[in-house]
Design a protein around this motif. Sequence first.
Motif, PDB file in Angstrom:
ATOM      1  N   GLU A 233       0.831  -1.202   0.000  1.00 29.71           N
ATOM      2  CA  GLU A 233       0.000   0.000   0.000  1.00 29.71           C
ATOM      3  C   GLU A 233       0.868   1.255   0.000  1.00 29.71           C
ATOM      4  OE1 GLU A 233      -3.665   2.083   2.526  1.00 29.71           O
ATOM      5  OE2 GLU A 233      -2.638   0.316   3.338  1.00 29.71           O
ATOM      6  N   GLN A 234       1.915   1.256   0.825  1.00 32.07           N
ATOM      7  CA  GLN A 234       2.813   2.412   0.880  1.00 32.07           C
ATOM      8  C   GLN A 234       3.561   2.598  -0.439  1.00 32.07           C
ATOM      9  OE1 GLN A 234       5.153   1.286   4.262  1.00 32.07           O
ATOM     10  NE2 GLN A 234       3.720   2.122   5.754  1.00 32.07           N
ATOM     11  N   LEU A 235       4.030   1.519  -1.025  1.00 35.27           N
ATOM     12  CA  LEU A 235       4.749   1.611  -2.297  1.00 35.27           C
ATOM     13  C   LEU A 235       3.837   2.091  -3.417  1.00 35.27           C
ATOM     14  CD1 LEU A 235       6.928  -1.646  -2.147  1.00 35.27           C
ATOM     15  CD2 LEU A 235       7.670   0.696  -1.714  1.00 35.27           C
ATOM     16  N   SER A 236       2.565   1.758  -3.342  1.00 37.12           N
ATOM     17  CA  SER A 236       1.615   2.191  -4.367  1.00 37.12           C
ATOM     18  C   SER A 236       1.387   3.702  -4.326  1.00 37.12           C
ATOM     19  CB  SER A 236       0.278   1.467  -4.181  1.00 37.12           C
ATOM     20  OG  SER A 236       0.421   0.076  -4.402  1.00 37.12           O
ATOM     21  N   LYS A 237       1.721   4.326  -3.214  1.00 40.06           N
ATOM     22  CA  LYS A 237       1.497   5.762  -3.055  1.00 40.06           C
ATOM     23  C   LYS A 237       2.761   6.589  -3.316  1.00 40.06           C
ATOM     24  CE  LYS A 237      -2.105   5.088   0.458  1.00 40.06           C
ATOM     25  NZ  LYS A 237      -2.461   5.304   1.885  1.00 40.06           N
ATOM     26  N   LEU A 238       3.843   5.939  -3.734  1.00 31.10           N
ATOM     27  CA  LEU A 238       5.088   6.666  -3.945  1.00 31.10           C
ATOM     28  C   LEU A 238       4.951   7.704  -5.050  1.00 31.10           C
ATOM     29  CD1 LEU A 238       7.786   3.838  -3.743  1.00 31.10           C
ATOM     30  CD2 LEU A 238       7.136   5.451  -1.963  1.00 31.10           C
ATOM     31  N   LYS A 239       5.661   8.824  -4.865  1.00 23.77           N
ATOM     32  CA  LYS A 239       5.676   9.877  -5.885  1.00 23.77           C
ATOM     33  C   LYS A 239       6.549   9.464  -7.076  1.00 23.77           C
ATOM     34  CE  LYS A 239       5.295  13.431  -2.286  1.00 23.77           C
ATOM     35  NZ  LYS A 239       6.001  14.575  -1.643  1.00 23.77           N
TER      36      LYS A 239
END
Length: 335
Positions: free
Chosen positions: A28-34
């Motif tokens: 989930e965190q990696l999916s939100k990376l800029k």
Amino acid sequence: MTSIVKAPNVSILIPARDEEENIGNLLEQLSKLKYRRLEIIVYNDHSSDKTESIIQHWAKRNPIIKIINGQQPPYGWLGKNYACHQLSKAATGEVFLFLDADVSVKQDFIERSISHFLKYDLHLLSIFPKQIVRSFGEKVSVPLMNWILLSLLPLSLIRKSKNEAFSAANGQFMMFNATTYKTLYPHEKCKSDRVEDMAIIKLFKQENLASDTRLGDNDISCRMYVGLDAAVEGFTKNVFQFFGNSKLATISFGLITTIAPFILYFNMGLWWFTAYIAGIILIRIFVSLASQQSVVQNLILAFPQHLVFLMIIGKGLINSKRKKILWKGRNILQA
């Protein structure tokens, strides 16, 4: 070796075995990376829990996430090393970033890491994530890792010195120039090493390849172990590698740090004893600040932390004699 260009394509490579508590949070965190020039590949290493279904869920939501269902590692390979090697063969990026499934990341951790990687023209960058400790058992065990590391090794010398003795790395975050990686295939060369991160950075030092290791901040963190038992089990499998894989050096460090205050007090008097204790306190303060851990907590718990350290050494010696260390259902102490 060929240098990578600016804003490279990055392959984030995650070995995962029975990580249902962590893998969804990380994906989930990696999916939100800029940072957008990414591919994310997860190696499901025969998980017996819900790890595979969680990865599949995120792969359906985000097309840059892919899953590899692994095979049993061949004879002579340790499971994680084999998983990382298989991930590297599937990756297409200019930079390979191996992450453990239990880390947590913030949105700009890739940009900051790549910036440092490019600034020093590195072939390998490793980061010790900021450690999250919650239970009492974790507070008297997990800080030991950075205490040993920073007491014995100034991290700046890893990049500045070519001497192999100045080596430290953390497999939770290992960033490679992909061209360099595919020239050496370090996980294959170190396929049976229980502490493959240390073996790999020593290999890079031997090859005269620029490497660096840093302490992480809030951009990358990890609750490495949950509870005292898990921490002791985890540290026991690699305690000797902190001391150059020498049981004698490990035992000597444990004995010296235990009896030195008493020797100084009874043979040299109160002044030397006080000076030694002051030095110990200053080291604890420095390590705690550098690691972004509670100074007060580590000072109060210094004695029980040391007892846990001695217990880990003792358990490590017993396991070595038995030639058996179980980790995630596998005996990683191979002959």
